[in-house]
Design an enzyme around this catalytic site. Structure first.
Site, mmCIF file in Angstrom:
data_model
loop_
_atom_site.group_PDB
_atom_site.id
_atom_site.type_symbol
_atom_site.label_atom_id
_atom_site.label_comp_id
_atom_site.label_asym_id
_atom_site.label_seq_id
_atom_site.Cartn_x
_atom_site.Cartn_y
_atom_site.Cartn_z
ATOM 1 N N CYS A 80 -15.229 -2.051 -13.888
ATOM 2 C CA CYS A 80 -14.787 -2.447 -15.224
ATOM 3 C C CYS A 80 -13.344 -2.935 -15.193
ATOM 4 O O CYS A 80 -12.442 -2.288 -15.751
ATOM 5 C CB CYS A 80 -14.942 -1.271 -16.175
ATOM 6 N N GLY A 136 -3.529 -5.491 13.878
ATOM 7 C CA GLY A 136 -4.657 -4.952 13.130
ATOM 8 C C GLY A 136 -5.668 -6.055 12.875
ATOM 9 O O GLY A 136 -6.710 -6.151 13.530
ATOM 10 N N TYR A 142 -4.888 -9.800 -3.689
ATOM 11 C CA TYR A 142 -4.052 -10.912 -3.198
ATOM 12 C C TYR A 142 -4.627 -12.282 -3.545
ATOM 13 O O TYR A 142 -4.102 -13.287 -3.068
ATOM 14 C CB TYR A 142 -3.961 -10.888 -1.665
HETATM 15 N N1 LLP Z 1 2.662 -2.834 12.098
HETATM 16 C C1 LLP Z 1 3.116 -2.449 10.896
HETATM 17 C C2 LLP Z 1 4.352 -1.673 10.823
HETATM 18 C C3 LLP Z 1 2.404 -2.796 9.745
HETATM 19 O O1 LLP Z 1 2.865 -2.418 8.562
HETATM 20 C C4 LLP Z 1 1.206 -3.558 9.850
HETATM 21 C C5 LLP Z 1 0.459 -3.942 8.664
HETATM 22 C C6 LLP Z 1 0.765 -3.917 11.142
HETATM 23 C C7 LLP Z 1 1.529 -3.543 12.241
HETATM 24 C C8 LLP Z 1 -0.504 -4.689 11.368
HETATM 25 O O2 LLP Z 1 -0.458 -5.949 10.794
HETATM 26 P P1 LLP Z 1 -1.639 -7.003 11.061
HETATM 27 O O3 LLP Z 1 -1.654 -7.322 12.553
HETATM 28 O O4 LLP Z 1 -2.901 -6.394 10.637
HETATM 29 O O5 LLP Z 1 -1.273 -8.180 10.249
HETATM 30 N N2 LLP Z 1 -3.711 -5.161 3.299
HETATM 31 C C9 LLP Z 1 -3.162 -6.452 3.671
HETATM 32 C C10 LLP Z 1 -2.392 -6.396 4.963
HETATM 33 C C11 LLP Z 1 -1.262 -5.395 4.917
HETATM 34 C C12 LLP Z 1 -0.668 -5.154 6.262
HETATM 35 C C13 LLP Z 1 0.212 -3.953 6.241
HETATM 36 N N3 LLP Z 1 0.860 -3.707 7.474
HETATM 37 C C14 LLP Z 1 -4.294 -7.464 3.701
HETATM 38 O O6 LLP Z 1 -5.429 -7.101 3.452
HETATM 39 O O7 LLP Z 1 -4.033 -8.631 3.936
#
Ligand code: LLP
Length: 420
Positions: free
Chosen positions: A344, A277, A318
């Site tokens: 707020c 992602g 975070y």
């Molecule tokens: N696969 C699974 C099963 C996941 O739960 C996630 C992300 C991904 C792939 C993709 O991960 P990435 O390549 O984006 O690191 N909101 C948080 C990140 C939470 C990620 C949740 N799962 C932030 O803003 O840092």
């Protein structure tokens, strides 16, 4: 890849498009994405993994915009979805079912039914009870065996922020060893499901290779066990998590991730799946927000801006630190600056003590590297309508890809019961 947004002729922008102009045309807060950067990130992953059979998937949760999904679909990536909502987005965007993996620790029966009926590439199971539920549904619904994967919790610390760590034994995700044994025998005994994959996802924003090495060791051990027990394994999904540089600090190259992952894959003889992602879309985005007020505070200036934690939650949730730049280049002295939103809540900051020039009301700021987990985590708290999104194409064209929400949009559902 670093952010594509840079100064030219005193204006922050990209490919001749000025962010100040976008702010005046579309208003703020506004998410801006540079599509060529997404393309470059995708190409970099494909190139780094090109000497091993690898399918690159996009994790829809990072940025769920329909136009983005459609555009990525045309580039033949797979899609990792974690809810009926994300699955529906993929379907609307034209993604073929055989390119969708469905993960998620708490899928409801309705979601599982939709997943089974859609004949997806595979459904990732995260508990024994979920394996039982899918088998029951598959039996009731008939048809050919449902391809499933088991998500292993390898008990490995991703060495990232604790809030985005998912593969330690105490975490809620995946199957710990005792569960894995039970889930493995369950799926192998049931003709309604076919075990085609194993999955792990250790966390996000990972910048150390050890978690991938240790986690995969465990997954490969489980793969051997599953294969010996007769599972027709075709895929090992190493999840997402590749970290990006938020503050300009050096982070591993995508080739380093490949060097940690690929050698472990070779003896298994099965294909690799990645579901990224942040790496694909994070650096491509910036959030534009306008200064409303500049308030004096001890040892810092305090800029109150029109986008806050409802627009970009990462700093509040975070303590994430994103670079902030004024869209008009400035050569004067920099002051420690708190950038706070209109919400707020005392935690509603986009940046703290960030070096910025003196900010007048009306100045526009760009919060960088917000293409991932920006818009997709936006909320309506304090009844703030969501921001607009635009992207810049390979031809330097600016295209709106989601209009700004209105207060009427927000009220629509309330009004149904209010007017009844
Ligand atoms: N696969 C699974 C099963 C996941 O739960 C996630 C992300 C991904 C792939 C993709 O991960 P990435 O390549 O984006 O690191 N909101 C948080 C990140 C939470 C990620 C949740 N799962 C932030 O803003 O840092």
């Amino acid at each position: 890849m670093a952010t594509p947004f840079d100064y030219a002729d005193g204006q922050l922008g990209v490919d001749g498009v000025s962010l100040a102009d976008l702010a005046s045309e579309f208003g703020t807060p506004l998410y801006v994405y540079h599509r060529p950067t997404i393309h470059a990130q995708l190409a970099a992953v494909r190139e780094a993994f090109d000497d091993y059979p690898t399918r690159v998937c996009y994790s829809v949760k990072a940025n769920s915009n329909l136009r983005l999904i459609k555009w990525l679909n045309a580039r033949e990536v797979g899609f990792d979805v974690v809810s009926a909502g994300e699955l529906t987005r993929a379907v609307i965007a034209g993604v073929p079912a055989e390119r969708v993996v469905f993960a998620g620790v708490g899928k409801t029966e309705a979601e599982l039914r939709q997943a089974v009926a859609s004949k997806l590439w595979m459904i990732t199971l995260e508990s024994v009870e979920e394996a039982e539920a899918v088998t029951r549904l598959a039996e009731a619904m008939g048809g050919s065996a449902v391809p499933v994967a088991l998500r292993i919790n390898p008990d490995v610390d991703a060495l990232t922020h604790p809030h985005i760590t998912t593969g330690r034994g105490m975490d809620k995700f995946g199957l710990i060893p005792a569960e894995f044994e039970a889930a493995l025998s369950w799926v192998l005994e049931r003709p309604e499901v076919e075990l085609v994959g194993l999955h792990m996802h250790l966390g996000s924003q990972i910048t150390d290779m050890r978690p991938y090495e240790e986690g995969l060791q465990e997954v490969v051990r489980c793969a051997k066990q599953a294969q010996e027990a007769g599972a027709p394994l075709k895929w090992i999904n190493a999840g997402g998590g590749f970290g990006i540089s938020y503050g300009g600090e050096s982070v591993p190259a995508v080739a380093d991730f490949a060097a940690a992952i690929v050698p472990q894959m070779r003896p298994t003889g099965v294909e690799l799946v990645l579901e990224l992602g942040r790496f694909l879309v994070g650096p491509a985005g910036c959030l534009l927000t306008t200064v409303l007020y500049n308030k004096p505070r001890p040892a810092r200036q305090l800029a109150i801006v029109d986008g806050g934690m409802t627009t970009l939650l990462r700093p509040a949730l975070y303590g994430a630190e994103h670079r902030v730049l004024p869209v008009e280049e400035h050569h004067g002295a920099l002051e420690p600056t708190d950038v706070a939103g209109p919400i707020c809540e005392s935690t509603d900051y986009l940046a703290r003590r960030h070096p910025l020039p003196r900010l007048e009301s009306g100045a526009t700021l760009a919060i960088l590297d917000t293409g991932a987990y920006g818009m997709s985590m936006a909320s309506h708290y304090n009844s703030h309508p969501g921001p607009a999104e635009v992207w810049i194409t390979e031809d330097g064209l600016v295209e709106p890809i989601r209009r700004r929400e209105t207060i009427e949009d927000l009220l629509t559902i309330d009004m149904e019961a209010f007017e009844a």
